[in-house]
Design an enzyme around this catalytic site. Structure first.
Site, PDB file in Angstrom:
ATOM      1  N   HIS A  33       7.602  -5.917   8.993  1.00 51.11           N
ATOM      2  CA  HIS A  33       7.212  -6.021   7.586  1.00 51.11           C
ATOM      3  C   HIS A  33       7.260  -7.456   7.069  1.00 51.11           C
ATOM      4  O   HIS A  33       7.814  -8.352   7.688  1.00 51.11           O
ATOM      5  CB  HIS A  33       8.024  -5.067   6.697  1.00 51.11           C
ATOM      6  CG  HIS A  33       9.470  -5.401   6.532  1.00 51.11           C
ATOM      7  ND1 HIS A  33      10.209  -4.910   5.489  1.00 51.11           N
ATOM      8  CD2 HIS A  33      10.305  -6.163   7.256  1.00 51.11           C
ATOM      9  CE1 HIS A  33      11.443  -5.348   5.581  1.00 51.11           C
ATOM     10  NE2 HIS A  33      11.531  -6.105   6.647  1.00 51.11           N
ATOM     11  N   GLU A  34       6.622  -7.647   5.918  1.00 48.47           N
ATOM     12  CA  GLU A  34       6.418  -8.974   5.309  1.00 48.47           C
ATOM     13  C   GLU A  34       5.661  -9.919   6.239  1.00 48.47           C
ATOM     14  O   GLU A  34       5.926 -11.123   6.280  1.00 48.47           O
ATOM     15  CB  GLU A  34       7.753  -9.593   4.877  1.00 48.47           C
ATOM     16  CG  GLU A  34       8.511  -8.769   3.863  1.00 48.47           C
ATOM     17  CD  GLU A  34       7.672  -8.399   2.648  1.00 48.47           C
ATOM     18  OE1 GLU A  34       6.779  -9.175   2.280  1.00 48.47           O
ATOM     19  OE2 GLU A  34       7.906  -7.324   2.074  1.00 48.47           O
ATOM     20  N   GLY A  35       4.701  -9.376   6.952  1.00 44.56           N
ATOM     21  CA  GLY A  35       3.908 -10.166   7.887  1.00 44.56           C
ATOM     22  C   GLY A  35       4.468 -10.036   9.281  1.00 44.56           C
ATOM     23  O   GLY A  35       5.575 -10.505   9.567  1.00 44.56           O
TER      24      GLY A  35
END
Length: 598
Positions: A448-450
């Site tokens: 997550h978050e890239g």
């Protein structure tokens, strides 16, 4: 959990003996603080994390939130109680302005504070983590009315916040979102669409949930240039600040996760007609800033969250490391390699070389990563409070390091968790010990978050070449300064400096070779390998900095630092050689493979 989730001794070393964060009190924003106030926050955080967060970590994992027939979410009561204590302590507001009820703590101290809670209970700590990022975005880009209506209650712990970016068909590719926002002519918008993977997206922990939602208005440009940002509360807020009728934000379902189960993760519908605030269809939303600039605003929270994800990974890796250290000191099995007497007593497993290898590897990973995380947090303070060129330089360096501080701990502190399980042997693979949960909780962080791959593209495709290569240049200058200092010290530090300097030179040369092809596809084909080599170089830099900070000091703590640095330079940094060789070869394997061959 009887083992402390973090090492206060290591935090003190990094904050005071290395980063010298007390010098920040010489800046106007932090003038009311001192080492004593910083210590008080860290002491409080450690105490609260152990007493209120750690005790329900396994219970929340075993009893994940579930959706009731009325659409509400039920979870164990300990989560709400821990968050109540956290909010009443003022820690959500820690780094915010005094005018908003905050303490104006430096970001580096606030990050160290939150790390205690992330190490003790990643699931419960996610709620304030997201809320702080949401509030920071609105302070930076929202209107005064939005700050008064939503930020103040969030900092008091009455409201929590989320970020709503992804959709079922659009994860990292935000250009493809389909959520729509139609202006109503009264300053509000009505939103319709679906958002997926929304952490903290619904619960009964607070009076309200403040969703920050990416959507497109009619006639917006295609792609990311047509994205706007909206505040969409779960419940509308009355003029007197009280919560009013339910907005048309509907929980469709909860995602059932491998780990990190204490945090609700949701599929949300906006404007599906389940609720009709004001008798009209659509969820009521309020534009943040200007139309079509939403993604630039959201990056304020996304970049903060990327650093925060790195800290979650660090904290979980560190917690597992400390538990495996304790276990290896008390678990007896086997005898020393030179002891041939079968009647002699078994020895603690930390007497065996391979167990020491696993402990030392964990130490090198988690303590190196923690140094990087705190270094980046201090860059946030420098960017915001230093003067002139120093602030500009800090911002550029922070931008360059953000993909590293997100991805390197997510990869290697996860590996530390794997090694912690291995140290525990068969017991580590059972739910009777915490280390298996740490691994499952941490496995989210490379996603997550890239994702790992997205961070590689960001580093090689944007950060090191931005402003004509200024990002890479400022990092090379900072690493070079450390190398020069270490060279003058002599001994192992000089040896490490020479090794690091050679890798730095290769990274710079390889970057030029990749972009010298004139073919972005070839340049970026192996960007994950670039990210990993670059990250190892950065962590080696962090370890060289720690060696210098420990120079001339004696005792087990400092000897441990020197041993971990030696391990990293002997065992880990050489791994960059084959990766840089691959990059220099401009290998096309990943470009030329046909999907039909899989």
């Amino acid at each position: 959990m009887t083992t402390a989730p973090l090492s206060r001794r290591d935090l003190d070393f990094l904050l005071y003996e290395w980063l010298d964060v007390t010098t920040l009190t010489g800046r106007k924003r932090f003038a009311e603080h001192s080492k004593e106030t910083f210590d008080a926050v860290l002491d409080l955080s450690a105490d609260m994390a152990v007493k209120h967060f750690a005790p329900h970590n396994k219970k929340a994992d075993a009893n994940e939130p579930h959706m009731l027939p009325d659409g509400s979410v039920e979870m164990i009561p300990e989560v709400a109680e821990a968050l109540r204590v956290f909010g009443e302590a003022g820690l959500i507001a820690g780094q915010f302005d005094e005018a908003l009820g905050g303490m104006q703590l430096p970001a580096v101290v606030a990050r160290a504070s939150l790390a205690w809670f992330q190490a003790a209970n990643a699931g419960t700590s996610a709620y304030p983590f997201l809320t702080i990022g949401n509030a920071n975005l609105l302070v930076a880009h929202g209107s005064q009315e939005q700050i008064d209506t939503y930020v103040r209650p969030m900092l008091e712990g009455r409201f929590f916040g989320t970020m709503c970016l992804s959709e079922p068909q659009a994860g990292s590719s935000l250009a493809d979102i389909t959520t729509r926002a139609v202006p109503r002519g009264d300053g509000t918008y009505r939103l319709t669409g679906t958002k997926m993977w929304i952490s903290g997206g619904d619960h009964e922990l607070t009076e309200n949930i403040v969703h920050l939602v990416l959507a497109k208005v009619p006639g917006a440009p295609a792609g990311v240039k047509g994205i706007s940002l909206f505040v969409v509360p779960k419940r509308l807020v009355n003029a007197d600040g009280s919560t009013g009728e339910r907005n048309d934000v509907t929980l469709v379902g909860l995602n059932h996760k491998m780990g990190n189960r204490g945090t609700t993760n949701t599929l949300l519908n906006f404007g599906d007609g389940t609720h009709t605030p004001g008798g009209e269809p659509g969820a009521v939303g309020y534009l943040v800033g200007e139309e079509n600039k939403g993604l630039s605003y959201m990056f304020h929270m996304m970049n903060e969250a990327r650093i925060g994800v790195g800290f979650v990974a660090i904290s979980l890796g560190y917690a597992g490391y400390l538990q495996s250290v304790d276990y290896a000191a008390t678990r007896t099995q086997g005898r020393a390699a030179d002891d041939k007497d079968p009647t002699s007593a078994p020895v603690p497993i930390n007497r065996h070389a391979d167990v020491r290898r696993m402990l030392l590897a964990q130490k090198a990973y988690v303590e190196g990563a923690l140094a990087l995380g705190l270094y980046c947090a201090k860059l946030v303070d420098d960017q915001e409070t230093a003067e002139g060129e120093a602030a500009t330089r800090a911002g550029l360096l922070l931008d360059t390091l953000t993909p590293i501080v997100k991805s390197w701990p997510s990869q290697w502190c996860l590996e530390a968790n794997s090694l912690a399980i291995q140290v525990h042997g068969g017991y580590g693979y059972t739910r009777d010990y915490d280390v298996e949960q740490f691994y499952r909780d941490n496995r989210l962080n490379p996603i997550h978050e890239g994702t790992h791959g997205i961070q590689g593209l960001d580093l090689l495709g944007r950060k090191v070449i931005m402003q004509g290569g200024a990002g890479l240049a400022v990092l090379a200058e900072a690493v070079g300064a450390t190398i020069a200092r270490a060279g003058s010290v002599g001994g192992p530090a000089a040896e490490y400096a020479s090794q690091l300097g050679a890798v730095l030179d290769r990274v710079v040369a390889t970057t030029g070779r990749l972009w010298g092809t004139g073919d972005p596809a070839v340049a970026l084909a192996n960007s994950s390998a670039y990210l990993e080599a670059f990250g190892h170089m950065v962590i080696a830099w962090m370890w060289l900095e720690q060696v210098l900070a420990a120079d001339g000091r004696s005792g087990d703590f400092y000897e441990g630092k020197r041993a971990a640095a030696r391990y990293f330079f002997r065992y880990e940094l050489p791994k960059t050689g084959p990766q840089l060789d691959l990059l220099d070869s401009l290998d096309r394997t990943l470009l030329d493979v046909d999907p039909a061959w899989f």
